[in-house]
Design a protein around this motif. Structure first.
Motif, mmCIF file in Angstrom:
data_model
loop_
_atom_site.group_PDB
_atom_site.id
_atom_site.type_symbol
_atom_site.label_atom_id
_atom_site.label_comp_id
_atom_site.label_asym_id
_atom_site.label_seq_id
_atom_site.Cartn_x
_atom_site.Cartn_y
_atom_site.Cartn_z
ATOM 1 N N ALA A 88 0.829 -1.208 0.000
ATOM 2 C CA ALA A 88 0.000 0.000 0.000
ATOM 3 C C ALA A 88 0.865 1.260 0.000
ATOM 4 O O ALA A 88 0.565 2.238 -0.696
ATOM 5 C CB ALA A 88 -0.933 0.003 1.212
ATOM 6 N N ALA A 89 1.949 1.248 0.782
ATOM 7 C CA ALA A 89 2.854 2.392 0.828
ATOM 8 C C ALA A 89 3.495 2.632 -0.536
ATOM 9 O O ALA A 89 3.624 3.779 -0.978
ATOM 10 C CB ALA A 89 3.929 2.164 1.887
ATOM 11 N N MET A 90 3.875 1.559 -1.222
ATOM 12 C CA MET A 90 4.466 1.707 -2.554
ATOM 13 C C MET A 90 3.441 2.211 -3.563
ATOM 14 O O MET A 90 3.760 3.015 -4.443
ATOM 15 C CB MET A 90 5.071 0.370 -3.009
ATOM 16 N N VAL A 91 2.193 1.730 -3.446
ATOM 17 C CA VAL A 91 1.132 2.175 -4.346
ATOM 18 C C VAL A 91 0.916 3.678 -4.209
ATOM 19 O O VAL A 91 0.873 4.419 -5.201
ATOM 20 C CB VAL A 91 -0.178 1.410 -4.064
ATOM 21 N N ILE A 92 0.790 4.149 -2.977
ATOM 22 C CA ILE A 92 0.560 5.577 -2.738
ATOM 23 C C ILE A 92 1.761 6.401 -3.189
ATOM 24 O O ILE A 92 1.624 7.493 -3.727
ATOM 25 C CB ILE A 92 0.252 5.822 -1.243
ATOM 26 N N GLY A 93 2.960 5.840 -3.005
ATOM 27 C CA GLY A 93 4.167 6.534 -3.445
ATOM 28 C C GLY A 93 4.244 6.693 -4.950
ATOM 29 O O GLY A 93 4.895 7.620 -5.447
ATOM 30 N N ALA A 100 -2.247 11.306 -3.883
ATOM 31 C CA ALA A 100 -1.802 10.567 -2.694
ATOM 32 C C ALA A 100 -2.268 11.264 -1.422
ATOM 33 O O ALA A 100 -2.736 10.617 -0.477
ATOM 34 C CB ALA A 100 -0.278 10.440 -2.698
ATOM 35 N N VAL A 101 -2.168 12.581 -1.404
ATOM 36 C CA VAL A 101 -2.605 13.358 -0.234
ATOM 37 C C VAL A 101 -4.105 13.219 -0.023
ATOM 38 O O VAL A 101 -4.580 13.051 1.110
ATOM 39 C CB VAL A 101 -2.216 14.840 -0.398
ATOM 40 N N ASP A 102 -4.869 13.268 -1.110
ATOM 41 C CA ASP A 102 -6.320 13.108 -1.011
ATOM 42 C C ASP A 102 -6.680 11.762 -0.380
ATOM 43 O O ASP A 102 -7.578 11.678 0.467
ATOM 44 C CB ASP A 102 -6.971 13.217 -2.393
ATOM 45 N N ILE A 103 -5.976 10.719 -0.785
ATOM 46 C CA ILE A 103 -6.258 9.382 -0.247
ATOM 47 C C ILE A 103 -5.864 9.296 1.230
ATOM 48 O O ILE A 103 -6.618 8.779 2.061
ATOM 49 C CB ILE A 103 -5.518 8.309 -1.064
ATOM 50 N N ILE A 127 4.860 14.309 0.065
ATOM 51 C CA ILE A 127 3.484 14.177 0.550
ATOM 52 C C ILE A 127 3.291 14.955 1.850
ATOM 53 O O ILE A 127 2.271 15.625 2.048
ATOM 54 C CB ILE A 127 3.131 12.687 0.733
ATOM 55 N N LYS A 128 4.269 14.874 2.742
ATOM 56 C CA LYS A 128 4.171 15.586 4.022
ATOM 57 C C LYS A 128 4.040 17.094 3.812
ATOM 58 O O LYS A 128 3.371 17.788 4.577
ATOM 59 C CB LYS A 128 5.396 15.285 4.890
ATOM 60 N N GLU A 129 4.706 17.599 2.771
ATOM 61 C CA GLU A 129 4.631 19.036 2.484
ATOM 62 C C GLU A 129 3.199 19.479 2.233
ATOM 63 O O GLU A 129 2.789 20.572 2.621
ATOM 64 C CB GLU A 129 5.494 19.372 1.260
ATOM 65 N N LEU A 130 2.437 18.617 1.556
ATOM 66 C CA LEU A 130 1.063 18.975 1.203
ATOM 67 C C LEU A 130 0.055 18.618 2.285
ATOM 68 O O LEU A 130 -1.017 19.225 2.359
ATOM 69 C CB LEU A 130 0.655 18.269 -0.102
ATOM 70 N N LEU A 131 0.384 17.644 3.138
ATOM 71 C CA LEU A 131 -0.568 17.178 4.140
ATOM 72 C C LEU A 131 -0.934 18.254 5.163
ATOM 73 O O LEU A 131 -2.029 18.231 5.718
ATOM 74 C CB LEU A 131 -0.022 15.954 4.872
ATOM 75 N N HIS A 132 -0.008 19.184 5.411
ATOM 76 C CA HIS A 132 -0.286 20.171 6.466
ATOM 77 C C HIS A 132 -1.137 21.338 5.980
ATOM 78 O O HIS A 132 -1.552 22.177 6.779
ATOM 79 C CB HIS A 132 1.024 20.697 7.064
ATOM 80 N N TYR A 133 -1.405 21.399 4.664
ATOM 81 C CA TYR A 133 -2.266 22.468 4.164
ATOM 82 C C TYR A 133 -3.719 22.179 4.511
ATOM 83 O O TYR A 133 -4.164 21.033 4.496
ATOM 84 C CB TYR A 133 -2.115 22.631 2.648
ATOM 85 N N GLU A 134 -4.451 23.231 4.811
ATOM 86 C CA GLU A 134 -5.858 23.093 5.181
ATOM 87 C C GLU A 134 -6.654 22.520 4.012
ATOM 88 O O GLU A 134 -6.409 22.849 2.860
ATOM 89 C CB GLU A 134 -6.419 24.464 5.574
ATOM 90 N N GLU A 135 -7.608 21.651 4.350
ATOM 91 C CA GLU A 135 -8.432 21.036 3.307
ATOM 92 C C GLU A 135 -9.226 22.090 2.546
ATOM 93 O O GLU A 135 -9.590 23.135 3.062
ATOM 94 C CB GLU A 135 -9.397 20.022 3.923
ATOM 95 N N LYS A 136 -9.485 21.802 1.283
ATOM 96 C CA LYS A 136 -10.268 22.651 0.385
ATOM 97 C C LYS A 136 -9.588 23.990 0.098
ATOM 98 O O LYS A 136 -10.238 24.987 -0.172
ATOM 99 C CB LYS A 136 -11.683 22.880 0.930
ATOM 100 N N THR A 137 -8.262 24.000 0.167
ATOM 101 C CA THR A 137 -7.489 25.168 -0.254
ATOM 102 C C THR A 137 -6.640 24.784 -1.455
ATOM 103 O O THR A 137 -6.509 23.597 -1.788
ATOM 104 C CB THR A 137 -6.569 25.686 0.871
ATOM 105 N N ALA A 138 -6.061 25.788 -2.098
ATOM 106 C CA ALA A 138 -5.211 25.529 -3.262
ATOM 107 C C ALA A 138 -4.053 24.598 -2.894
ATOM 108 O O ALA A 138 -3.672 23.718 -3.671
ATOM 109 C CB ALA A 138 -4.682 26.850 -3.819
#
Length: 454
Positions: A88-93, A100-103, A127-138
């Motif tokens: 699963a980790a390889m699939v998301i990668g 990947a962030v959406d999932i 992925i970590k860079e994008l995970l901390h952004y608030e949902e439903k933002t650019a």
């Protein structure tokens, strides 16, 4: 002979099941990978878990990632959690970073941490860079897989660079130009590169008038901007104008679908759209909150009618027209509501546009109210043989249609002013409020002019 798509799918599915039953991996791969990824996802979703476990062993993480990217986010959690965690980790990668962030946002936090730990370090960092952004933002919907080129490079160097980066980029139709500090300074299209001389610098062929959005901008506003300007991609920057990522049109299509579904759900008076695969309990859970609220409002309507008990005792025939007046006011209010919510959702209303809408709806209410009121007056007079009763019902309908039309337009505009989603002013809510108003108008007039009716 050409076959219908459904016939092709049926034939292929039967073959695929045969290969799985006989554990024939290579024939399965040949047949399965010849299908479009969307068709692959349709087949995959319909299988029982033991069949999917075979599929995981037959496909690579990259091939499985193509399937996952074509499955609805709300349905994907069981598939990720049933996989071997490392697979699963390889699939998301292997997925585009934004997908990947959406999932991962659909999964439990402990599962996310575990998957990121097992993932390739470079993929995990992106992925970590994008995970901390608030949902439903650019920031939450952008991808970091884009091609950025320094403004001092030549066209020849850029084309060579593009050939190396293209396999991992989400789109290559636009290249974004940055300076030494990674500030976004321009954009150059692939067509511009092809027709330019090889020794020309990028700074000489780029377009400096580049549109960009802030990383914290609401995704709905981003989608409106891309729709209005017909962009295939839009760069995302921070407050210092550093280039962080891009938003592509396929992501915006998902946003539009999500926002439309959300608005439709609220207009229907549910917290989320019922899906066919939801059970009865899940569907009831989504519908109950609004129904409970509306039942209390309905009790208020009943208590109002009770307040006019003496009026009804004096002239019981008034009760006949309660459903007519309440129904027409509710329908009219819902029509105005749909126009207002649609205009606010698409950003088509400026401050002047809102006033124009209000004036138009007031005029519409007067016209429809006058026409319906006149028709109903004549019908009631012929039916009951009482002109004043017909006039009462007709005037009540005219007044309630005017008020209902205005409320249908004003309530969502007022909510928008308070920065509340205007779709919350749902059809059932507006209908119930207009029921209350129509009852007050109808029985108020009947009580005031009772001597003319008796």
């Amino acid at each position: 002979m050409l076959l219908e798509n459904t016939d092709v799918n049926k034939s292929q599915w039967e073959d695929l099941h045969t290969y799985i039953d006989n554990d024939e991996m290579e024939p399965f791969r040949d047949e399965f990978l010849s299908m479009h990824p969307y068709d692959q996802s349709l087949f995959f979703e319909k299988q029982q878990e033991y069949v999917r476990q075979h599929i995981y062993t037959y496909l690579s993480p990259n091939e499985t990632a193509d399937i996952m990217e074509h499955i609805e986010l709300v349905d994907i959690k069981p598939f990720i959690t049933e996989m071997d965690p490392r697979f699963a980790a390889m699939v998301i990668g292997e997925m585009a970073t934004d997908d990947a962030v959406d999932i991962l946002n659909e999964l439990d936090k402990d599962v996310v941490v575990s998957l990121l730990t097992m993932m390739d370090a470079k993929d995990a960092d992106e992925i970590k860079e994008l995970l901390h952004y608030e949902e439903k933002t650019a920031g939450s919907i952008m991808t970091t897989e884009f091609v950025a080129v320094h403004q001092t490079k030549t066209v020849k160097d850029t084309m060579n660079f593009l050939k190396a980066e293209a396999p991992d980029a989400e789109t290559i139709y636009y290249l974004y130009v940055i300076d030494a500090d990674k500030h976004l300074v321009g954009v150059v299209s692939l067509r511009d590169l092809i027709v330019a001389e090889e020794d020309v610098r990028i700074s000489d062929v780029m377009n400096e008038n580049v549109f960009a959005v802030s990383v914290g901008k609401d995704q709905e506003e981003v989608s409106q901007m891309m729709r209005d300007y017909d962009f295939l991609a839009l760069p995302v920057v921070d407050f210092q104008h550093h280039l962080l990522g891009i938003i592509t049109f396929d992501d915006i299509l998902d946003v539009m679908d999500e926002e439309a579904t959300d608005d439709y759900s609220k207009l229907a008076g549910v917290t989320d759209t019922d899906r066919p695969q939801d059970g009865a309990f899940a569907a009831a859970k989504k519908r109950l909150p609004w129904l409970v609220i509306l039942s209390f409002l309905g009790m208020l309507t009943a208590s109002l009618i009770n307040q006019f008990e003496k009026t009804l005792d004096q002239m019981a025939v008034l009760a006949i027209f309660i459903p007519l007046i309440a129904g027409m006011s509710g329908n009219t209010g819902t029509q105005a509501l749909a126009v207002a919510v649609r205009g606010l959702a698409t950003g088509n209303f400026s401050k002047e546009g809102k006033w124009k809408l209000i004036l138009r709806e007031a005029s519409t209410g007067m016209i429809t109210g006058a026409v319906c009121g006149t028709v109903i007056t004549a019908i009631v007079y012929v039916w009951q043989g009482d002109f004043f009763l017909g006039l009462l019902v007709g005037v009540s309908i005219m007044a309630t249609l005017i008020v209902a039309t205005l409320s249908g337009a004003l309530v969502p505009i007022f909510m928008d002013k308070l920065q509340i989603d205007p779709a919350v002013a749902s059809g059932p809510f507006i209908t119930t409020i207009n029921d209350i108003i129509s009852i007050l108008i109808y029985f108020g007039l009947a009580t005031a002019f009772m001597q003319l009716l008796i």
